[in-house]
Design an enzyme around this catalytic site. Structure first.
Site, PDB file in Angstrom:
ATOM      1  N   HIS A 177       0.686  -1.243  -0.153  1.00  0.00           N
ATOM      2  CA  HIS A 177       0.083  -0.018   0.028  1.00  0.00           C
ATOM      3  C   HIS A 177       1.029   1.288  -0.123  1.00  0.00           C
ATOM      4  O   HIS A 177       1.996   1.123  -0.388  1.00  0.00           O
ATOM      5  CB  HIS A 177      -1.015   0.139   1.190  1.00  0.00           C
ATOM      6  CG  HIS A 177      -1.635  -1.339   1.474  1.00  0.00           C
ATOM      7  ND1 HIS A 177      -2.769  -1.829   0.469  1.00  0.00           N
ATOM      8  CD2 HIS A 177      -1.643  -2.334   2.121  1.00  0.00           C
ATOM      9  CE1 HIS A 177      -3.033  -2.822   0.675  1.00  0.00           C
ATOM     10  NE2 HIS A 177      -2.116  -3.333   1.786  1.00  0.00           N
TER      11      HIS A 177
ATOM     12  N   GLU B 162      -1.578   0.344   8.190  1.00  0.00           N
ATOM     13  CA  GLU B 162      -0.702  -0.848   7.680  1.00  0.00           C
ATOM     14  C   GLU B 162       0.322  -0.293   6.700  1.00  0.00           C
ATOM     15  O   GLU B 162       1.404  -0.664   6.853  1.00  0.00           O
ATOM     16  CB  GLU B 162      -1.610  -1.446   6.883  1.00  0.00           C
ATOM     17  CG  GLU B 162      -0.819  -2.980   6.141  1.00  0.00           C
ATOM     18  CD  GLU B 162      -1.652  -3.688   5.129  1.00  0.00           C
ATOM     19  OE1 GLU B 162      -1.354  -4.643   4.624  1.00  0.00           O
ATOM     20  OE2 GLU B 162      -2.752  -3.481   5.014  1.00  0.00           O
TER      21      GLU B 162
ATOM     22  N   HIS C  73       3.243  -6.784   4.759  1.00  0.00           N
ATOM     23  CA  HIS C  73       1.718  -6.634   4.922  1.00  0.00           C
ATOM     24  C   HIS C  73       1.492  -7.006   6.261  1.00  0.00           C
ATOM     25  O   HIS C  73       2.255  -7.492   7.046  1.00  0.00           O
ATOM     26  CB  HIS C  73       0.814  -7.362   3.866  1.00  0.00           C
ATOM     27  CG  HIS C  73       0.924  -6.789   2.532  1.00  0.00           C
ATOM     28  ND1 HIS C  73      -0.091  -5.943   1.985  1.00  0.00           N
ATOM     29  CD2 HIS C  73       1.525  -7.339   1.568  1.00  0.00           C
ATOM     30  CE1 HIS C  73       0.170  -5.784   0.651  1.00  0.00           C
ATOM     31  NE2 HIS C  73       1.148  -6.551   0.384  1.00  0.00           N
TER      32      HIS C  73
ATOM     33  N   GLU D  24       2.093 -11.509   5.554  1.00  0.00           N
ATOM     34  CA  GLU D  24       1.132 -11.063   6.407  1.00  0.00           C
ATOM     35  C   GLU D  24       1.755 -11.093   7.876  1.00  0.00           C
ATOM     36  O   GLU D  24       1.447 -12.309   8.423  1.00  0.00           O
ATOM     37  CB  GLU D  24      -0.360 -11.590   6.315  1.00  0.00           C
ATOM     38  CG  GLU D  24      -0.811 -11.603   5.023  1.00  0.00           C
ATOM     39  CD  GLU D  24      -1.500 -10.059   4.739  1.00  0.00           C
ATOM     40  OE1 GLU D  24      -1.425  -9.081   5.586  1.00  0.00           O
ATOM     41  OE2 GLU D  24      -2.064  -9.850   3.457  1.00  0.00           O
TER      42      GLU D  24
END
Length: 293
Positions: free
Chosen positions: A83, A120, A175, A257
């Site tokens: 992101h 995040e 992430h 993650e």
């Protein structure tokens, strides 16, 4: 675009394959903490015309800066911070559809955050910087897909292309998940065997599985976090075919993650700088183990 953790992946993990990959490395599976499938695709791509105009090349040290000599000298690693902190200011641009080989998907998403508002995208940049430093200390050439240096994105297809064009020996997309309270731990997302359109992962499925399994094993040892208790069957590994950043990669690539930002216990870890350093160390150790064979 707001993060939506209600959309299921089009393809779930294959835990038996994941467990076999871990077993081949002599790693035991641990049930407990884990991250859920981030339905946002944080590996990214070439954006719209306006995005392309503002895009900057992958971030790496100046050519005049000598890298230390070490066990990873001559190897290239691309780190993909999931992101972008300013994506939420460019919802029109990040909602534009891009080709992921097997279909179309949003350019990028905003990602998730803790209940206290720690984004995040900020977490992924912090961990990526730490990971870069650790890998460079071992002699690796390290590039970032972005370095907090652009207004949004890059899109998921551009993120994949950066790794491909660098001929990276390994690509890791960093992430953190956004799932329900009580869902804890980390998981590593591996590319499924995908062929269609511009996507063909046939040459990277095996090497990516090795990369992911080694990262999972070292992540456990270094952070003390257990693999996901809600995805991956306790292996910490998940296989997906709906992420453009994996579908379009032609070099070994995985998503990590690191935990669930929506669970208070995991959030306490993710917001702790000392734990983030351990997370970076676990990933660095796993990458190095993969590259050394």
């Amino acid at each position: 675009m707001p993060y939506d953790d209600s959309v299921p992946p089009t393809r779930r993990a294959r835990p038996l394959l994941a467990a076999a990959a871990l077993a081949a490395l002599g790693l035991t599976t641990i049930t407990g903490c884990g991250g859920s499938p981030d339905t946002t695709d944080g590996a990214g791509a070439k954006a719209s015309a306006s995005a392309s105009a503002s895009a900057s090349p992958a971030s790496e040290p100046s050519p005049t800066t000598p890298l230390p000599q070490g066990p990873l000298t001559g190897r290239t690693v691309v780190i993909d911070p999931g992101h972008n902190p300013r994506n939420r200011e460019h919802t029109k641009e990040i909602n534009e559809q891009v080709d992921i080989g097997t279909g179309r998907k949003e350019c990028d998403t905003t990602g998730t955050s803790t209940d206290a508002g720690y984004a995040e995208a900020r977490f992924t940049l912090d961990v990526s910087y730490r990971l870069r430093e650790l890998l460079q200390a071992q002699g690796a050439r390290v590039l970032l897909t972005h370095d907090d240096d652009r207004p949004f994105g890059p899109c998921i297809d551009e993120r994949a292309r950066i790794g491909n064009e660098a001929k990276a020996d390994a690509v890791v997309s960093v992430h953190a998940d956004g799932s329900a309270v009580g869902n804890r731990g980390f998981h590593v997302i591996l590319p499924a065997a995908v062929k269609g359109g511009g996507a063909d992962t046939s040459t990277i499925v095996k090497s990516s599985a090795d990369l992911g399994a080694r990262i999972a094993g070292h992540f456990v040892r270094t952070t003390g976090s257990a693999p996901s208790n809600y995805i991956g069957g306790g292996t910490g590994l998940d296989t997906r075919d709906d992420l453009g950043g994996l579908n379009l990669s032609t070099v070994p690539k995985v998503f990590v993650e690191c935990g669930n930002m929506r669970d208070p216990k995991d959030a306490a870890l993710l917001t702790d700088a000392s734990w983030r350093q351990k997370a970076a160390q676990g990933m660095a150790d796993g990458i190095a183990a993969h590259l050394k064979g």
